[in-house]
Motif scaffolding. Structure first.
Motif, PDB file in Angstrom:
ATOM      1  N   CYS A  59      19.404 -76.254 -36.702  1.00 57.08           N
ATOM      2  CA  CYS A  59      18.242 -76.128 -37.599  1.00 57.08           C
ATOM      3  C   CYS A  59      16.977 -76.629 -36.896  1.00 57.08           C
ATOM      4  CB  CYS A  59      18.442 -76.932 -38.861  1.00 57.08           C
ATOM      5  SG  CYS A  59      20.117 -76.943 -39.480  1.00 57.08           S
ATOM      6  N   ASN A 125       5.998 -69.750 -31.870  1.00 54.94           N
ATOM      7  CA  ASN A 125       6.912 -70.312 -32.880  1.00 54.94           C
ATOM      8  C   ASN A 125       6.409 -69.967 -34.288  1.00 54.94           C
ATOM      9  OD1 ASN A 125       4.714 -72.069 -33.312  1.00 54.94           O
ATOM     10  ND2 ASN A 125       5.524 -73.507 -31.797  1.00 54.94           N
ATOM     11  N   ALA A 126       7.158 -70.430 -35.281  1.00 62.18           N
ATOM     12  CA  ALA A 126       6.783 -70.170 -36.673  1.00 62.18           C
ATOM     13  C   ALA A 126       5.443 -70.823 -37.014  1.00 62.18           C
ATOM     14  CB  ALA A 126       7.871 -70.698 -37.604  1.00 62.18           C
ATOM     15  N   THR A 127       5.192 -71.994 -36.466  1.00 67.71           N
ATOM     16  CA  THR A 127       3.936 -72.696 -36.759  1.00 67.71           C
ATOM     17  C   THR A 127       2.737 -71.825 -36.395  1.00 67.71           C
ATOM     18  OG1 THR A 127       5.035 -74.796 -36.340  1.00 67.71           O
ATOM     19  CG2 THR A 127       2.628 -74.807 -36.273  1.00 67.71           C
ATOM     20  N   HIS A 152       7.689 -77.201 -44.578  1.00 68.87           N
ATOM     21  CA  HIS A 152       7.632 -77.860 -43.276  1.00 68.87           C
ATOM     22  C   HIS A 152       6.153 -78.056 -42.933  1.00 68.87           C
ATOM     23  CE1 HIS A 152       7.825 -78.286 -38.897  1.00 68.87           C
ATOM     24  NE2 HIS A 152       9.090 -78.631 -39.057  1.00 68.87           N
ATOM     25  N   CYS A 155       4.060 -75.257 -41.583  1.00 67.95           N
ATOM     26  CA  CYS A 155       3.684 -74.116 -42.425  1.00 67.95           C
ATOM     27  C   CYS A 155       2.806 -74.517 -43.591  1.00 67.95           C
ATOM     28  CB  CYS A 155       4.943 -73.394 -42.894  1.00 67.95           C
ATOM     29  SG  CYS A 155       5.778 -72.656 -41.495  1.00 67.95           S
ATOM     30  N   LEU A 205      14.044 -70.117 -46.080  1.00 65.74           N
ATOM     31  CA  LEU A 205      15.074 -71.159 -46.106  1.00 65.74           C
ATOM     32  C   LEU A 205      14.371 -72.479 -45.808  1.00 65.74           C
ATOM     33  CD1 LEU A 205      18.066 -71.805 -46.224  1.00 65.74           C
ATOM     34  CD2 LEU A 205      18.280 -71.088 -43.871  1.00 65.74           C
ATOM     35  N   THR A 206      14.473 -73.431 -46.726  1.00 67.79           N
ATOM     36  CA  THR A 206      13.686 -74.655 -46.533  1.00 67.79           C
ATOM     37  C   THR A 206      14.308 -75.546 -45.461  1.00 67.79           C
ATOM     38  OG1 THR A 206      14.823 -75.934 -48.242  1.00 67.79           O
ATOM     39  CG2 THR A 206      12.904 -74.644 -48.936  1.00 67.79           C
ATOM     40  N   SER A 207      13.449 -76.335 -44.871  1.00 67.55           N
ATOM     41  CA  SER A 207      13.853 -77.160 -43.737  1.00 67.55           C
ATOM     42  C   SER A 207      14.707 -78.346 -44.187  1.00 67.55           C
ATOM     43  CB  SER A 207      12.573 -77.662 -43.052  1.00 67.55           C
ATOM     44  OG  SER A 207      12.882 -78.411 -41.929  1.00 67.55           O
ATOM     45  N   ASP A 232       7.939 -67.850 -44.610  1.00 71.99           N
ATOM     46  CA  ASP A 232       8.296 -68.733 -43.500  1.00 71.99           C
ATOM     47  C   ASP A 232       9.789 -68.574 -43.234  1.00 71.99           C
ATOM     48  OD1 ASP A 232       9.108 -70.778 -41.859  1.00 71.99           O
ATOM     49  OD2 ASP A 232       8.568 -72.397 -43.233  1.00 71.99           O
ATOM     50  N   ALA A 234      11.344 -69.519 -40.381  1.00 71.34           N
ATOM     51  CA  ALA A 234      11.661 -70.298 -39.169  1.00 71.34           C
ATOM     52  C   ALA A 234      13.164 -70.491 -39.011  1.00 71.34           C
ATOM     53  CB  ALA A 234      10.965 -71.660 -39.223  1.00 71.34           C
ATOM     54  N   GLN A 235      13.866 -70.710 -40.141  1.00 75.28           N
ATOM     55  CA  GLN A 235      15.299 -71.035 -40.084  1.00 75.28           C
ATOM     56  C   GLN A 235      16.199 -69.794 -40.116  1.00 75.28           C
ATOM     57  OE1 GLN A 235      16.921 -73.866 -39.740  1.00 75.28           O
ATOM     58  NE2 GLN A 235      15.148 -75.228 -39.749  1.00 75.28           N
ATOM     59  N   SER A 255      11.206 -68.677 -35.745  1.00 79.86           N
ATOM     60  CA  SER A 255      11.370 -69.406 -34.482  1.00 79.86           C
ATOM     61  C   SER A 255      12.767 -69.131 -33.929  1.00 79.86           C
ATOM     62  CB  SER A 255      11.221 -70.915 -34.722  1.00 79.86           C
ATOM     63  OG  SER A 255       9.900 -71.242 -35.043  1.00 79.86           O
ATOM     64  N   HIS A 257      14.058 -69.720 -31.361  1.00 82.06           N
ATOM     65  CA  HIS A 257      14.653 -70.745 -30.482  1.00 82.06           C
ATOM     66  C   HIS A 257      15.622 -71.644 -31.265  1.00 82.06           C
ATOM     67  CE1 HIS A 257      10.440 -72.556 -31.272  1.00 82.06           C
ATOM     68  NE2 HIS A 257      11.224 -72.981 -32.213  1.00 82.06           N
ATOM     69  N   LYS A 258      15.747 -71.377 -32.545  1.00 80.42           N
ATOM     70  CA  LYS A 258      16.746 -72.106 -33.327  1.00 80.42           C
ATOM     71  C   LYS A 258      18.042 -71.284 -33.314  1.00 80.42           C
ATOM     72  CE  LYS A 258      13.169 -74.058 -36.374  1.00 80.42           C
ATOM     73  NZ  LYS A 258      13.230 -75.495 -36.197  1.00 80.42           N
TER      74      LYS A 258
HETATM   75  C1  LIG Z   1      11.330 -74.052 -42.635  1.00 79.57           C
HETATM   76  C2  LIG Z   1      10.618 -74.372 -41.360  1.00 79.57           C
HETATM   77  N1  LIG Z   1       9.374 -73.891 -41.154  1.00 79.57           N
HETATM   78  C3  LIG Z   1       8.687 -74.123 -40.022  1.00 79.57           C
HETATM   79  C4  LIG Z   1       9.239 -74.861 -39.000  1.00 79.57           C
HETATM   80  C5  LIG Z   1       8.450 -75.078 -37.748  1.00 79.57           C
HETATM   81  O1  LIG Z   1       9.103 -74.448 -36.676  1.00 79.57           O
HETATM   82  P1  LIG Z   1       8.459 -74.503 -35.220  1.00 79.57           P
HETATM   83  O2  LIG Z   1       8.338 -75.946 -34.853  1.00 79.57           O
HETATM   84  O3  LIG Z   1       9.456 -73.788 -34.364  1.00 79.57           O
HETATM   85  O4  LIG Z   1       7.142 -73.830 -35.281  1.00 79.57           O
HETATM   86  C6  LIG Z   1      10.536 -75.384 -39.155  1.00 79.57           C
HETATM   87  C7  LIG Z   1      11.129 -76.193 -38.093  1.00 79.57           C
HETATM   88  O5  LIG Z   1      12.157 -76.811 -38.224  1.00 79.57           O
HETATM   89  C8  LIG Z   1      11.233 -75.133 -40.357  1.00 79.57           C
HETATM   90  O6  LIG Z   1      12.459 -75.599 -40.564  1.00 79.57           O
END
Ligand SMILES: Cc1ncc(COP(=O)(O)O)c(C=O)c1O
Length: 422
Positions: A59, A125-127, A152, A155, A205-207, A232, A234-235, A255, A257-258
């Motif tokens: 994650c 990345n997602a950010t 996160h 986001c 999907l929440t972090s 978002d 990312a996950q 992202s 890379h996860k």
């Molecule tokens: C739900 C969610 N959004 C955004 C991010 C940010 O991802 P990144 O650092 O790869 O931009 C994460 C990172 O864990 C995440 O879990």
């Protein structure tokens, strides 16, 4: 000094060698059964995590398989050695990224998420994806953005900045931990919306608590109300099958890379074709004003590392070869095994959802009387199990394809041991 011809010959020879290694069986063919342990055990050897270490923190960051590592390292070495051959002719390759459309990789991503290549920008990345959307959408002071209270920081912050700087209004809806049903999540967004609401920023999907949002349904509702849906994810890339057309979102970023095991710093931003013309690119270089090439202007950000993109491409190939559906089924089977075992331990509580439609391969759980950090450290020191503490109450455990049923059973045995001790 090698001639251009010998350089190209060695490049091709390298590619053929990698292909032969795969053909020779170093990389196993998919087995017919999702629960064929032998297939997954063989596949585990493609990763360099030591056998006695169970890594459940995908994650945060995945561990790339050797084929991805090789693609990056081989290209890096080759690029450094042959840099003098770079002649800037458009028919010859570049030695870096940032100035070309990288269509081949975007096409592969397009196949993976069911979108056209020109609706996809390669970003870090997602950010970055969230930043482009929060800054780039045509919003006016007073316009509202609805999001959850579990975003996160990567986001949430871009919307906060826009709010402070330009006067949009950001509303966070409070999500119960854990939520009861998909409808409860939909209702929370609906109740928070007003005629001023212009965007629903939804985590797929929440972090922190691994809540899987009913994004298909929410995007449909948003569209009916003229609200822009920004997701978002990312996950999610490599974790679950993604289909932009079916989801119907206006924008989606991730992202890889996860869960896709792409090199660190691999992301993408998808913007639906009809939203592209109105969306500004906020970090720009040449082509910033080129509205004829889709999302290309969002990836014009100066010199970048082409070797990482070679690894990114190899990660997509690796994933496609196993099959997204097989990957998802396997990871869910591991997570279900974990959850079933944890439910047998009365001192265990769940922070991630129990409703089947909200589940994914990640589980957030805790043990009465043990802080999250303690549980994380105990799992590591006793059994070489790496999870991540989520505040005081629990740990986050994500099941990826390099995890095994033995690792799940080891986790359960260690949890039982910890319960006896506390
Ligand atoms: C739900 C969610 N959004 C955004 C991010 C940010 O991802 P990144 O650092 O790869 O931009 C994460 C990172 O864990 C995440 O879990």
């Amino acid at each position: 000094m090698p001639s251009r011809r010998s350089f190209l010959a060695s490049t091709i020879a390298g590619t053929v060698a990698v292909r032969n290694a795969h053909a020779a069986g170093r990389w196993p063919e998919p087995a017919p059964q999702q629960d064929d342990e032998r297939y997954w055990r063989d596949l585990r050897r493609e990763f360099s995590i030591p056998e006695n270490e169970a890594f459940f923190n995908t994650c945060t960051l995945g561990s790339s398989p050797r084929v991805v590592q090789d693609a990056v390292v081989n290209h890096l070495r080759q690029a450094d050695a042959t840099i003098a051959h770079w002649d800037y002719r458009p028919e010859n390759p570049d030695w870096f990224t940032g100035y070309r459309p990288e269509l081949e990789l975007r096409q592969k991503l397009g196949q993976l998420i069911n979108a056209d290549a020109d609706e996809i920008a390669l970003v870090q990345n997602a950010t970055l994806g969230a930043n482009y959307m929060a800054n780039g959408l045509p919003l006016r002071p007073g316009d509202e953005v609805i999001m959850t209270n579990q975003e996160h920081v990567g986001c949430e912050s871009p919307w906060r900045l826009r709010s402070k700087r330009y006067g949009i209004y950001v509303k966070n809806v409070a999500i119960p931990v854990p939520p009861e049903s998909p409808q409860q999540l939909i209702d929370l967004f609906l109740r928070a919306s007003t005629p001023q609401t212009k965007v629903w920023a939804i985590p797929h999907l929440t972090s922190a608590f691994a809540i899987r949002f009913p994004v298909d349904e929410m995007c449909r509702i948003a569209r009916e109300r003229g609200i822009i849906s920004v997701i978002d994810g990312a996950q999610c890339c490599g974790h679950m099958r993604l289909d932009m057309r079916q989801m119907g979102c206006d924008a989606y970023f991730s992202s890889p890379h996860k869960w896709l095991f792409a090199p660190k710093g691999s992301g993408f931003l998808y913007i639906r074709r009809d939203r592209l013309p109105e969306t500004w690119a906020t970090v720009v270089s040449g082509e910033w004003d080129n509205y004829n090439s889709g999302a290309y202007r969002f990836m014009q950000i100066g010199s970048g590392n082409l070797s990482l993109l070679k690894g990114y491409e190899a990660a997509i190939d690796f994933h496609q070869r196993i099959g997204p559906e097989r990957v998802e089924r396997r990871m869910m089977a591991l997570a279900d095994r974990l959850r079933a075992g944890l439910r047998q331990i009365p001192q265990v509580h769940f922070l991630s959802p129990q409703h089947p439609a909200l589940l994914c391969a990640t589980t957030v759980w805790g043990i009465q009387g043990l802080r999250g950090r303690e549980l994380m450290d105990q799992l590591w020191t006793r059994a070489r199990i790496r999870v991540r503490a989520m505040g005081d109450t629990g740990v986050r455990l994500g099941c990826a394809i390099y995890n095994t049923t033995e690792e799940i059973d080891r986790t359960l045995a260690t949890a039982r041991e910890l319960v006896r001790r506390t």
